[in-house]
Design a protein around this motif. Sequence first.
Motif, mmCIF file in Angstrom:
data_model
loop_
_atom_site.group_PDB
_atom_site.id
_atom_site.type_symbol
_atom_site.label_atom_id
_atom_site.label_comp_id
_atom_site.label_asym_id
_atom_site.label_seq_id
_atom_site.Cartn_x
_atom_site.Cartn_y
_atom_site.Cartn_z
ATOM 1 N N ILE A 54 3.507 -13.284 7.147
ATOM 2 C CA ILE A 54 4.824 -13.451 6.497
ATOM 3 C C ILE A 54 4.652 -13.421 4.984
ATOM 4 O O ILE A 54 5.364 -12.702 4.272
ATOM 5 C CB ILE A 54 5.503 -14.762 6.946
ATOM 6 N N LYS A 55 3.699 -14.183 4.482
ATOM 7 C CA LYS A 55 3.454 -14.248 3.032
ATOM 8 C C LYS A 55 3.068 -12.874 2.479
ATOM 9 O O LYS A 55 3.611 -12.421 1.468
ATOM 10 C CB LYS A 55 2.339 -15.271 2.757
ATOM 11 N N ASN A 56 2.137 -12.207 3.142
ATOM 12 C CA ASN A 56 1.693 -10.888 2.684
ATOM 13 C C ASN A 56 2.780 -9.831 2.832
ATOM 14 O O ASN A 56 2.862 -8.905 2.024
ATOM 15 C CB ASN A 56 0.426 -10.460 3.422
ATOM 16 N N GLY A 57 3.595 -9.962 3.854
ATOM 17 C CA GLY A 57 4.675 -9.010 4.058
ATOM 18 C C GLY A 57 5.626 -8.949 2.877
ATOM 19 O O GLY A 57 6.063 -7.872 2.467
ATOM 20 N N LYS A 58 5.923 -10.108 2.322
ATOM 21 C CA LYS A 58 6.824 -10.158 1.155
ATOM 22 C C LYS A 58 6.181 -9.492 -0.061
ATOM 23 O O LYS A 58 6.874 -8.968 -0.922
ATOM 24 C CB LYS A 58 7.194 -11.613 0.829
ATOM 25 N N LYS A 59 4.854 -9.525 -0.130
ATOM 26 C CA LYS A 59 4.142 -8.876 -1.243
ATOM 27 C C LYS A 59 4.026 -7.369 -1.018
ATOM 28 O O LYS A 59 4.200 -6.580 -1.931
ATOM 29 C CB LYS A 59 2.737 -9.473 -1.396
ATOM 30 N N ILE A 60 3.701 -6.978 0.209
ATOM 31 C CA ILE A 60 3.491 -5.571 0.541
ATOM 32 C C ILE A 60 4.807 -4.802 0.529
ATOM 33 O O ILE A 60 4.898 -3.704 -0.008
ATOM 34 C CB ILE A 60 2.812 -5.435 1.920
ATOM 35 N N PHE A 61 5.831 -5.385 1.146
ATOM 36 C CA PHE A 61 7.131 -4.727 1.269
ATOM 37 C C PHE A 61 8.098 -5.354 0.272
ATOM 38 O O PHE A 61 8.813 -6.303 0.595
ATOM 39 C CB PHE A 61 7.656 -4.840 2.703
#
Length: 163
Positions: A54-61
């Motif tokens: 979830i945390k990385n998703g906000k950074k990646i997308f």
Amino acid sequence: MDALSVLLLKTVAKYAKKDDKILDICCNAGRVLSKLRSKKYVNLHGFDINSLAIKNGKKIFKNLKNAKMKSSSAESFLQNAKNNSYDVTYTLGASIELLPPTFDVIKNIHRITKKFFICLINTEGHRYPRFWEYEFKKCGFKTLKKKNLEKNTRVLFVLKKIN
């Protein structure tokens, strides 16, 4: 995106309106949500037990900064969501397939869904075998589409809430 994710995306886009409240069940980093956002869907939600995803998703997308994504187990999220709180719910399967049968996942998905539940699931070969079509019907879903994929082990279901 892999072929199954593309199929899921196209199917969700066919049944959801741009302003529908859409929930990705067990969304991981949110790649399908991101693609929906790029197609101008605005009311996007997702949850996954993996808080790092979830945390990385906000950074990646970057286009998901306004999406409501949270870290939660499926059991906790689905039990605590309000009735009829999402117009369209969907999942790419593996996560709900692995939930023990003691948790009535389809009943809870039905309870929180207003219109459609779309899922791509593996219907065979699990430690917890389930009779998916029976569960869908028993819980108040009508099958609008059933498409067998990958030697009939993966199945795309489009289900409409009827009661």
